[in-house]
Design a protein around this motif. Structure first.
Motif, mmCIF file in Angstrom:
data_model
loop_
_atom_site.group_PDB
_atom_site.id
_atom_site.type_symbol
_atom_site.label_atom_id
_atom_site.label_comp_id
_atom_site.label_asym_id
_atom_site.label_seq_id
_atom_site.Cartn_x
_atom_site.Cartn_y
_atom_site.Cartn_z
ATOM 1 N N VAL A 1 0.831 -1.203 0.000
ATOM 2 C CA VAL A 1 0.000 0.000 0.000
ATOM 3 C C VAL A 1 0.875 1.267 0.000
ATOM 4 N N PHE A 2 2.034 1.194 0.669
ATOM 5 C CA PHE A 2 2.910 2.365 0.746
ATOM 6 C C PHE A 2 4.037 2.349 -0.291
ATOM 7 N N ALA A 3 3.894 1.517 -1.332
ATOM 8 C CA ALA A 3 4.972 1.377 -2.315
ATOM 9 C C ALA A 3 5.324 2.713 -2.979
ATOM 10 N N LYS A 4 4.292 3.478 -3.294
ATOM 11 C CA LYS A 4 4.500 4.762 -3.955
ATOM 12 C C LYS A 4 5.329 5.695 -3.073
ATOM 13 N N GLU A 5 5.007 5.693 -1.760
ATOM 14 C CA GLU A 5 5.741 6.533 -0.823
ATOM 15 C C GLU A 5 7.190 6.049 -0.691
ATOM 16 N N LEU A 6 7.381 4.720 -0.743
ATOM 17 C CA LEU A 6 8.744 4.193 -0.679
ATOM 18 C C LEU A 6 9.553 4.657 -1.893
ATOM 19 N N ASN A 7 8.914 4.692 -3.048
ATOM 20 C CA ASN A 7 9.594 5.233 -4.228
ATOM 21 C C ASN A 7 10.009 6.674 -3.994
ATOM 22 N N ALA A 8 9.085 7.467 -3.490
ATOM 23 C CA ALA A 8 9.382 8.882 -3.255
ATOM 24 C C ALA A 8 10.505 9.015 -2.240
ATOM 25 N N LEU A 9 10.468 8.206 -1.187
ATOM 26 C CA LEU A 9 11.494 8.280 -0.147
ATOM 27 C C LEU A 9 12.876 7.951 -0.695
ATOM 28 N N SER A 10 12.931 7.098 -1.722
ATOM 29 C CA SER A 10 14.256 6.753 -2.221
ATOM 30 C C SER A 10 14.873 7.895 -3.031
ATOM 31 N N LEU A 11 14.116 8.960 -3.273
ATOM 32 C CA LEU A 11 14.698 10.168 -3.869
ATOM 33 C C LEU A 11 15.291 11.078 -2.805
ATOM 34 N N GLY A 12 14.962 10.829 -1.545
ATOM 35 C CA GLY A 12 15.417 11.704 -0.473
ATOM 36 C C GLY A 12 14.224 12.198 0.314
ATOM 37 N N GLU A 13 14.492 12.590 1.567
ATOM 38 C CA GLU A 13 13.364 12.942 2.432
ATOM 39 C C GLU A 13 12.702 14.242 2.019
ATOM 40 N N GLU A 14 13.524 15.260 1.715
ATOM 41 C CA GLU A 14 12.908 16.536 1.314
ATOM 42 C C GLU A 14 12.187 16.369 -0.012
ATOM 43 N N GLU A 15 12.771 15.577 -0.903
ATOM 44 C CA GLU A 15 12.136 15.351 -2.201
ATOM 45 C C GLU A 15 10.790 14.654 -2.006
ATOM 46 N N ALA A 16 10.742 13.706 -1.068
ATOM 47 C CA ALA A 16 9.472 13.027 -0.788
ATOM 48 C C ALA A 16 8.447 14.027 -0.259
ATOM 49 N N LEU A 17 8.892 14.923 0.622
ATOM 50 C CA LEU A 17 7.986 15.962 1.131
ATOM 51 C C LEU A 17 7.459 16.817 -0.014
ATOM 52 N N HIS A 18 8.356 17.171 -0.936
ATOM 53 C CA HIS A 18 7.941 17.998 -2.067
ATOM 54 C C HIS A 18 6.944 17.274 -2.959
ATOM 55 N N LEU A 19 6.918 15.943 -2.861
ATOM 56 C CA LEU A 19 5.922 15.189 -3.639
ATOM 57 C C LEU A 19 4.662 14.936 -2.813
ATOM 58 N N GLY A 20 4.562 15.619 -1.677
ATOM 59 C CA GLY A 20 3.338 15.524 -0.892
ATOM 60 C C GLY A 20 3.276 14.327 0.038
ATOM 61 N N VAL A 21 4.434 13.714 0.314
ATOM 62 C CA VAL A 21 4.445 12.541 1.183
ATOM 63 C C VAL A 21 4.754 12.964 2.623
ATOM 64 N N ASN A 22 3.874 12.595 3.543
ATOM 65 C CA ASN A 22 4.080 12.918 4.953
ATOM 66 C C ASN A 22 5.095 11.942 5.540
ATOM 67 N N ILE A 23 6.390 12.296 5.424
ATOM 68 C CA ILE A 23 7.416 11.274 5.652
ATOM 69 C C ILE A 23 7.506 10.795 7.095
ATOM 70 N N GLU A 24 7.333 11.704 8.069
ATOM 71 C CA GLU A 24 7.532 11.258 9.451
ATOM 72 C C GLU A 24 6.517 10.173 9.816
ATOM 73 N N ARG A 25 5.272 10.366 9.419
ATOM 74 C CA ARG A 25 4.249 9.392 9.749
ATOM 75 C C ARG A 25 4.506 8.079 9.014
ATOM 76 N N ILE A 26 4.859 8.201 7.736
ATOM 77 C CA ILE A 26 5.055 6.988 6.943
ATOM 78 C C ILE A 26 6.273 6.211 7.409
ATOM 79 N N LYS A 27 7.320 6.943 7.818
ATOM 80 C CA LYS A 27 8.499 6.250 8.342
ATOM 81 C C LYS A 27 8.140 5.461 9.595
ATOM 82 N N LYS A 28 7.361 6.100 10.478
ATOM 83 C CA LYS A 28 6.951 5.412 11.710
ATOM 84 C C LYS A 28 6.187 4.132 11.384
ATOM 85 N N ILE A 29 5.197 4.258 10.518
ATOM 86 C CA ILE A 29 4.370 3.086 10.177
ATOM 87 C C ILE A 29 5.241 1.975 9.599
#
Lengths: 323, 259
Positions: free
Chosen positions: A199-227
């Motif tokens: 379910v979080f595959a898309k967010e994992l893709n975004a995260l592999s670009l970097g944390e700020e980049e994931a944020l810029h793509l609208g991904v709430n990284i802190e919550r997703i990292k915790k989960i």
């Protein structure tokens, strides 16, 4: 780099899993001829081997997906459940259970608690304010891992001879399982974990670009990292709680699969799951068929079988992987 | 488009931006310049919601930035970093398609429309020929074009860039900025970019914001901002400013320090 279509690869590996499962039921200390598979006298053996095959599939795919998650979330190629101390935390819990208590249920529960508490401990050690730095996470993981490993050694060396032997044997990894309820629990937890990861595959893709980049793509990284960290800890500790510490799968399978079908997590997670399942099934068959009758712990086999395989792939796709 | 009103911002308890107020009009091409540590990146991070301002208010279009969700923001604003580090060797097309993440739903793969937008973005940056290459095989200039294509695939109204050409040679610097200028002119995309090179800033930007120690020292057209007194005061080095004979933009010449 690769000419294999991801879907073909997944289909092929799925077929491997099916074939290896059949072999896993037939082979072992007592070889069962295929035509006698419905023979009454083999029923009990077949049942136990069937449990074992299911467990190998669940644990192999679970540990691989946990590795995929950790490598991407922590942006570190060396991340796997073992490096972060989750495996030793769960192992420590289980060993405390084995030495001071009895009964598989308490061992499982303690292992489970150990693994989850470890990830919470490592997470809080690494956290500054509300932010989590992945470098800190790896360092605290290594530190916690070292501490728990020496605690494990301490417990083993200070317990009696008979006990320490069984503890060591258990720690080396073993896919033997007798209890149906336990098997169902493991399978359910691991399946649920893998589903959440998908379910979080898309967010994992975004995260592999970097944390700020994931944020810029609208991904709430802190919550997703915790989960996702919690999910990988759950998968790992439930695996450790029944079969001890099986190393190498969580590290190797994701790298291997990524090299063959590419880094898109939407297929990588499923690809790693089937690869891990096939790999652990194979290792388990080897562990049961060499050195008959006592067999070998599967944890010994994973690296033996895995390393040559991995070196092969590494040399074929020689390429700067992580810049 | 973007409006800062008495904004104070920084990291943890350290205040870096102090009382910053400015406006960026839709369709503008704005450069943010200033010495190292003057708060350029802090400003960009505050504008893109990575940092929350200590005080003051940031507006994006008509809305308060703090009331815009990360997901909504990612459909309005895209960011091109100095150098995007790729941990895994994604294919170029996959990287550009990641710009569609704000639009695709959970579990969903990209639609034909997403694919069309990705191709269109690659065409815009003249990198369609690279689509099947691996990102780690590309040169610095090619990679930066792909990263811009990824940003364009987000269909942003405003594009933020953080020194996008720092690691590139002069021909690629000009290539990237000409590309940005073209996008700005043809599609009305608002561009806000941090720049180290004052001459590039002078050549391409309609408007400059000069930061010094976290405060806005001067803002206006390159002609207004880039006078030798201001530059010498802010950068604490000697310069000569002359007119570029072709573009008639101000051009900054460095002066060797006496040993």
């Amino acid at each position: 780099m690769t000419k294999i279509k991801p879907l073909n690869y997944i289909a092929a590996l799925f077929l491997c899993v099916v074939l290896l499962s059949v072999l896993g039921v037939l082979l072992g200390q007592v070889k069962i001829p295929l035509e006698k598979i419905f023979d009454e006298k083999y029923l009990e053996i077949i049942k136990l081997r069937f449990y074992r095959v299911i467990l190998a599939i669940a644990v192999g795919s679970g540990l691989s997906v946990a590795g995929v998650i950790l490598q991407s979330v922590l942006r570190n190629p060396l991340s796997e459940p073992y490096v972060l101390g989750v495996s030793s935390g769960a192992g420590l819990g289980a060993v405390i259970g084995l030495i001071f208590l009895s009964g598989m249920i308490s061992v499982s529960l303690l292992a489970f608690a150990g693994g989850v508490l470890t990830i919470i401990l490592v997470y809080n050690l690494a956290r500054t304010g509300n932010k989590l730095s992945t470098e800190n996470m790896i360092i605290s993981g290594v530190v916690v891992n070292a501490l728990f490993s020496s605690l494990l050694m301490f417990l083993i060396s200070s317990s009696g001879n008979a006990k320490s032997h069984s503890v060591i044997w258990w720690l080396l990894g073993n896919l033997q399982i007798f209890n149906f309820t336990q098997l169902v629990t493991v399978v359910c937890v691991i399946c649920a974990g893998i589903l959440v990861a998908i379910v979080f595959a898309k967010e994992l893709n975004a995260l592999s670009l970097g944390e700020e980049e994931a944020l810029h793509l609208g991904v709430n990284i802190e919550r997703i990292k915790k989960i996702l960290l919690l999910i990988s800890a759950l998968i790992t500790s439930v695996a450790v709680s029944v079969c001890g510490i099986i190393g190498f799968v969580g590290l190797m399978v994701p790298h291997l699969t990524r090299r063959i079908i590419g880094p898109d997590h939407r297929i990588l997670i499923i690809g790693s799951a089937v690869t891990g399942a096939a790999f652990l099934l194979l290792c388990d068959i080897v562990s049961r068929t060499v050195m008959v009758p006592q067999g070998l712990p599967v944890g010994v086999i994973t690296a033996f079988v895995g390393v040559p395989f991995f070196v092969c792939i590494l040399r074929k796709t020689r390429k700067a992987y992580f810049q | 488009m973007l409006h800062f009103l008495d904004v104070f911002s920084g990291y943890g308890k350290t205040e870096i931006l102090k009382d910053v107020t400015f406006s960026v009009d839709p369709g503008a091409f704005v450069g943010i310049i200033g010495p190292n540590g003057s708060g350029k990146s802090t400003l960009l991070r505050t504008a893109t919601k990575i940092l929350e301002p200590f005080a003051g208010e940031v507006y994006l279009r008509k809305d308060k930035l703090k009331e815009i969700s990360l997901k909504e923001l990612s459909r309005i604003a895209a960011v091109v970093p100095q150098d995007m580090l790729f941990m895994f060797p994604f294919k170029v097309l996959d990287v550009v398609l990641m710009g569609r993440i704000p639009y695709i739903n959970r579990l969903g793969f990209e639609s034909k429309e997403d694919l069309r937008i990705a191709f269109e973005s690659l065409e815009r940056v003249d990198a369609i020929g690279l689509k099947d290459r691996f990102i780690d095989e590309l040169s610095g200039g090619e990679r930066q074009r792909v990263v811009i294509a990824k940003a364009l695939a987000q269909k942003p109204k405003i594009l933020f860039l953080d020194e996008p050409t720092t690691h590139l040679d002069i021909s690629h610097q000009v290539e990237i900025f000409s590309l940005l200028k073209k996008l700005n002119k043809e599609t009305g995309l608002t561009v806000v970019t941090i720049l180290h090179d004052l001459n590039l800033a002078s050549l391409y930007c309609d408007e400059l914001i000069l930061l010094s120690e976290g405060r806005i020292k001067k803002q206006g057209t390159p002609n207004d901002v880039l006078d030798y007194k201001t530059i010498e005061e802010v950068y604490k080095t000697r310069v000569i400013v002359k007119e570029n004979p072709i573009t008639s933009c101000p051009h900054i010449f460095l002066v060797k320090l006496q040993p």
